[in-house]
Design a protein around this motif. Sequence first.
Motif, PDB file in Angstrom:
ATOM      1  N   THR A  60      27.192  37.897  -2.669  1.00  0.00           N
ATOM      2  CA  THR A  60      26.484  38.568  -3.755  1.00  0.00           C
ATOM      3  C   THR A  60      24.968  38.430  -3.633  1.00  0.00           C
ATOM      4  OG1 THR A  60      26.803  36.566  -5.072  1.00  0.00           O
ATOM      5  CG2 THR A  60      28.347  38.383  -5.430  1.00  0.00           C
ATOM      6  N   HIS A  61      24.513  37.793  -2.549  1.00  0.00           N
ATOM      7  CA  HIS A  61      23.064  37.680  -2.341  1.00  0.00           C
ATOM      8  C   HIS A  61      22.543  38.834  -1.503  1.00  0.00           C
ATOM      9  CE1 HIS A  61      19.496  35.912  -0.114  1.00  0.00           C
ATOM     10  NE2 HIS A  61      19.096  36.029  -1.357  1.00  0.00           N
ATOM     11  N   ALA A  62      22.934  38.868  -0.221  1.00  0.00           N
ATOM     12  CA  ALA A  62      22.446  39.949   0.645  1.00  0.00           C
ATOM     13  C   ALA A  62      23.557  40.583   1.469  1.00  0.00           C
ATOM     14  CB  ALA A  62      21.336  39.438   1.559  1.00  0.00           C
ATOM     15  N   GLY A  63      24.819  40.359   1.064  1.00  0.00           N
ATOM     16  CA  GLY A  63      25.897  41.157   1.646  1.00  0.00           C
ATOM     17  C   GLY A  63      26.534  40.663   2.919  1.00  0.00           C
ATOM     18  N   PRO A  79      20.510  30.962  -2.742  1.00  0.00           N
ATOM     19  CA  PRO A  79      19.840  32.005  -3.511  1.00  0.00           C
ATOM     20  C   PRO A  79      20.743  33.026  -4.197  1.00  0.00           C
ATOM     21  CG  PRO A  79      19.665  32.459  -1.167  1.00  0.00           C
ATOM     22  CD  PRO A  79      20.367  31.155  -1.285  1.00  0.00           C
ATOM     23  N   ALA A  80      22.064  32.988  -4.005  1.00  0.00           N
ATOM     24  CA  ALA A  80      22.909  33.977  -4.686  1.00  0.00           C
ATOM     25  C   ALA A  80      22.841  33.739  -6.184  1.00  0.00           C
ATOM     26  CB  ALA A  80      24.351  33.873  -4.201  1.00  0.00           C
ATOM     27  N   PRO A  90      25.755  42.440  -3.006  1.00  0.00           N
ATOM     28  CA  PRO A  90      24.433  42.160  -3.578  1.00  0.00           C
ATOM     29  C   PRO A  90      24.122  43.042  -4.776  1.00  0.00           C
ATOM     30  CG  PRO A  90      24.261  42.896  -1.298  1.00  0.00           C
ATOM     31  CD  PRO A  90      25.685  42.992  -1.675  1.00  0.00           C
TER      32      PRO A  90
END
Lengths: 282, 251, 453
Positions: A201-204, A238-239, A268
């Motif tokens: 869920t942060h950058a895929g 970071p997520a 994301p």
Amino acid sequence: MTASRGITLSLLLSVAASIGLVVIYLVNGGPQVEAIFLALALGGFGTAIIIWAVALLDAPTESEARHSLASSAEARAAADEALAPQQISRRRFLIRLLAGAGAALAAALVLPAFSLGPTPGQDLFRTAWRKGRRVVDGDGHPVRPGDLPLNSVRTVFPEGFVGRPDSQTLLIKVRPADLKLPDGRNAWAPEGALAYSKVCTHAGCPVGLYRAKQHQLLCPCHQSTFDVLDGATVVFGPAARPLPQLPMEVDADGYLVALGDFPQPIGPGFWDMTQAQPSEKV
Amino acid sequence: MVLLGSAAALALVPSALAVPADRQPATPAIAADLASDAATGRALYLAHCQTCHGPDGQGTATAPTLVGVGAASADFELRTGRMPFAGPTGSQPVRKPPAFDDVSIQALVAYVASLGPGPAIPSPVLDPAQISNGQRLFVENCAPCHGVTANGGAVGGGALAPPLDKATAVQVAEAMIIGPGQMPVFSGIVDTDRNAIVSYVEYLRGAPNPGGFSIGGIGPVPEGYAAWILGLGLLVIIIVVIGRDWKGAPE
Amino acid sequence: MLTWIDDRLGTASWARTGLRKIFPDHWSFLLGEVALFCLVVLVATGVYLTLFYVPDGTEVTYAGPWAPLQGQQVSAAFNSVLRLSFEVRAGLVMRQIHHWAALIFVAAIAIHVMRVFFTGAFRKPRELNWLVGIGLLTMALAMGITGYSLPDDLISGTGLRIIYSVVISIPFVGPYLGFLLFGGEFPTKEIISRLFVFHVMLLPALLIGGVLTHLAILWIQKHTQYRISGATEHNVVGKSFWPSQVFKSTGLAILTAAVLALMGGLVQINPVWSYGPFDATTVSAPAQPDWYVGWLEGSLRLFPPVEITIFGVTIPSPFIPGVLIPGLLFTVLALWPFLEARVTGDRMEHNLLDRPYEHPMRTSLGVAGLLIFIVYTIGGGNDVISLVLGVPVETMTNILRVAIFAVPILGFVISYRICVELRDRGGGVMHRGPGIRLRRNAQGGFEEVDGEP
């Protein structure tokens, strides 16, 4: 060693290496030999030129004046005069209309760029998971929760959509007693078989690492860490959102099937993610 | 009477368990060997292992139970030298030279196997024709932690997925079955797929590097260091030499 | 022969002054040339690669000699890169030279920018060339990213996924822009051929045009110089373009190619055959981009897990570290000459270079800015550092989250102190120039200059 001798030796080395390259190419010597000989051929040649430049050339240090870069006042006035004859500069209204028309034209010329891709529509809100679709592994075989070894992890897909990237899902087996899922979602994990979206869920990136005894998933791209027993909530990194959980039940034959699509969009965050969508939910 | 009957029943149980479920003895002589293996093993166990794992392998606060871990687990941990554990408390066991010789390991394995039914030592089959299949399966299941070149990776939480260059085929197969440490259990993988993965890992141990020196084989970070230190370093030396005042004071 | 050309183009009158043009002589002025010659090697090897590369994301079955991939489904692009590496004579060495040249190209630009910054060479009249230069740096980064994504391997494909996620996180237009650029929801086949168009046609055109502009401005304005004896704001002291500088530059060009050739065959780079083709459902660790994108990776890794909601709309988490922070850094970098001029009130022309310690504020801010990039770059490789040093990843990340603030501030303070100390001690002539001192007079002849001017 005099300069000219140095230059001669360098150039001879270069010639020898160049000839060697021909041989190496003919016998397909491979990258290492090719590189060494190419470096010698170039190196010899370049060294020769450098020795020539620093030792043979008569190159005294000299001085040259810098002239002012700005043009003289008369030149500027003349340029101003040449640039804006009265027929152009007086027509203020027409100039403004020209500029406006130019902007409109430019906007219209950009239009074909919109053919480069489709509008997102509902694509980012939905995967291929639907109510009743069976959970299958990478070879297309359906899965029974009892067949899953404790502390195992595998990547699964909806039946008929093996390999579809937005639907990639992690199937993990834990002890049912260890589950601390919120909101009655324990019912989504029959016999301790837990399913989460594999798309971080942060950058895929695919969340490919599982620390089995700690029950934590780690994404290798930016180290977002998710607690599997607690609904994949983020415990580090970071997520900002947990991995969506896939609701599952067991069908009449004992195989795992989905109860519906993921309750939130996978992957994301994107603009307007929280808008209500018409896709079917549990 | 009841007591005698139960005692008799209990006396029978250990001997039944002394033979690991999958290893059918061909002749009584082997069964006798295994039974004596387990007995020797117990002696070794009491001398070296019980402090952490308890007098009957049931585990303590410092170490898990060994009941049901099976021959595969004991063989893996002992042959890779992870056990006996020698690091700081709570840290991850690491590969080191085995503390026991072959015969002793065999005995300890037999003893641990006798504690409860568990996975047997696998017999992987290496097949060069399967390395492409193995590559695909390795990338899907193993590379996220161990790296595509099996050079290892940090997996967070204080854990490390180790490089696989020293792992034998049997050890790789055992690890897949038992899931040591933080590694998940991959026992659900069918035998053919497991053999393919083992074959690919074996291939990686001697894999060629056609492009030259591989600087660790862990990707762009070492490449960046090489570009700056070696590449730019050489070039800066060259321009300092070119820019130098070679002629010095005027003649 | 030269007469033949001069009859048609009048070149002799240009040559008369051009060939005698004076360029100052210092090794630090050759850094830009190193970058330029890396670009030449990139274009030469790049053209060669273009003749073999197939910019197509459609799947084919690999049937080449690399055993671990035989029979697998790979994209035609990936297949062509493997063919070039294993079945084309000299293919692998050309590919590796190209990639090493790319890494060193950006490194040389970085050092060149640092030299220009810390000596104050960007001041009037060179603000324009600074802007062109930062534009070149940005395009070099774009060339690198588009280039290493062309083989469509597992690691670069993961990088594209991250880029896509950053794009769709942009407020208002994100998802539309992402779908336009990629041709749909990630992953798409189209992205490979589009990256190819940028990498081979659009960006090189801009880059080469920019380089020519950069050199033309330099030629017109004349190069800056250090304060060697004899140098003033109104002259250039050095050696003439022909033969001295041309020989040196030509020699440097060939030696640059030699260094790149050596690395291209001796040190393996980007072994895509061991990464395998891109598969959106799996990932390898450690996951890294090429070094010059490491700072962007670090920005994404170190940023805390927040999704800010403003006026009821949520800003997705990759936007600030992926778009805002890099945009801010590069905007400040690009506008620096104008910002400094406004703060110092300095509107004078400068042709003499500063010693870095003469401008403590500029130098210290530059050091701080550099440290931001360095800490971010370290952050981008925190899992590799964790693997090599045995420090837990979470510890590394937390240390760096503090360091991204503490280290630049500390660097600023230390640098400022050192600059003030050095400045107060006073300085003399920066470098002693060599040889006899000559001066051209207005008539075009030479006269010797005695003593210090």
